[in-house]
Scaffold this active site. Structure first.
Site, short mmCIF file in Angstrom:
data_model
loop_
_atom_site.label_atom_id
_atom_site.label_comp_id
_atom_site.label_asym_id
_atom_site.label_seq_id
_atom_site.Cartn_x
_atom_site.Cartn_y
_atom_site.Cartn_z
N THR A 86 121.69 81.66 -63.38
CA THR A 86 120.86 82.85 -63.51
C THR A 86 121.28 83.87 -62.30
O THR A 86 120.82 83.21 -61.19
CB THR A 86 119.55 82.82 -63.83
OG1 THR A 86 119.24 82.07 -64.91
CG2 THR A 86 118.79 84.19 -63.67
N LYS A 161 118.57 87.69 -69.70
CA LYS A 161 117.89 86.62 -68.84
C LYS A 161 116.64 87.50 -68.05
O LYS A 161 115.68 86.83 -67.85
CB LYS A 161 118.66 85.72 -68.17
CG LYS A 161 117.86 84.75 -67.18
CD LYS A 161 117.27 83.73 -68.17
CE LYS A 161 116.29 82.72 -67.25
NZ LYS A 161 117.25 81.43 -66.94
N LYS A 229 113.18 83.90 -57.47
CA LYS A 229 114.46 84.33 -57.37
C LYS A 229 115.08 85.33 -58.39
O LYS A 229 115.44 86.44 -58.26
CB LYS A 229 115.38 83.19 -57.00
CG LYS A 229 117.01 83.49 -56.81
CD LYS A 229 117.54 83.49 -58.44
CE LYS A 229 117.94 82.07 -59.13
NZ LYS A 229 118.58 81.97 -60.32
#
Length: 276
Positions: A86, A161, A229
């Site tokens: 990701t 995502k 993150k």
């Protein structure tokens, strides 16, 4: 995440060469599953028909692909590169451009389903890239995925995502408050779960995390450090495209509080800890 994915590829009959920045992990994998260990990403990619990456952050992915010993340096024209990390959509697009210049087929393919999904081969994968690249990647990814969706051009997988993480953040925020409200009300938490999990409030997080949240167990699943993150990537992308994410921004601040409490490596459901 990468280790069980590689295991499923080996189990499907593919010859697998592995590289890990901690060599001992790669050696342990080969001892358990066969294959070969490579000293660098470039060595791992040499002669490979397909290369898969699953690391941590943008800088990690750039290092193992575009660095002096990165995989792109040795991949042959026509080879496939699939990234399950990701990362930012910006880096995903850059890799697609760099790959195209070298004659590579590149797919940004972040996953959802966590460690359990990787171990069980039931991941959901959201993919960005060309139709040709996806046609090459899909039969390989089916070794460890239950759902593979081509959502658009390069970078679209990473943006999707972000959608996933934005939605999860809001659900966990509401779930944490609902659990604490039930506790303050003196309700039987098992009965409450039975009652509400069959209606419109039901979610994967409720069914799988309500019981463990109630028991203050947060030693599994996706860590808060990684969730922050990911939310940071989403907030950066929103600043670029003009989207407004007040709930995601608020939950990100709440997660920062849990990090300060020492919960950075705990599961994202540890969000409930900030509510006494």
């Amino acid at each position: 995440m990468g280790a069980p994915m590689a295991r499923h590829l080996a189990g499907a009959g593919h010859e697998v060469t592995v590289y890990n920045r901690t060599r001992g992990k790669a050696e342990a994998w080969v001892a358990a599953h066969g294959g070969e260990v490579a000293a660098t990403p470039a060595a791992a990619a040499q002669g490979a028909a397909a290369v898969f990456a699953c690391v941590g952050r943008d800088e990690d992915l750039a290092a193992v692909t575009l660095g002096t010993e990165g995989a792109f340096a040795t991949m042959a024209p026509g080879a496939l590169f699939v990234d399950h990390t990701t990362v930012s959509a910006t880096l995903a697009r850059r890799l697609a451009q760099e790959g195209a210049a070298r004659g590579l087929h590149v797919v940004d393919a972040p996953v959802s389903g966590g460690q359990a999904g990787a171990e069980n081969g039931t991941l959901s994968i959201m993919c960005g890239g060309t139709a040709e690249a996806l046609a090459m990647a899909t039969p390989l990814m089916q070794a460890y995925a239950a759902r593979i969706v081509h959502v658009g051009a390069a970078g679209a997988g990473q943006q999707t995502k972000m959608v996933n993480q934005i939605a999860i953040a809001g659900v966990l925020g509401g779930l944490a408050e609902a659990l604490r409200f039930a506790q303050k009300s003196g309700l039987d938490l098992d009965r409450v779960l039975e009652a509400v999990s069959g209606g419109a409030a039901q979610s994967w997080q409720m069914v799988n995390r309500w019981p463990t949240m109630a028991e203050d167990r947060f030693d599994f699943g996706f860590a808060i450090d990684w969730m922050r993150k990911d939310l940071g990537l989403a907030l950066d992308e929103a600043r670029a495209n003009g989207a407004v994410l007040p709930v995601a921004a608020l939950i990100d601040q709440f997660y920062a509080e849990v990090q300060q409490m020492g919960g950075g490596r705990q599961d994202t459901s540890a969000l409930v800890r900030r509510l006494k």
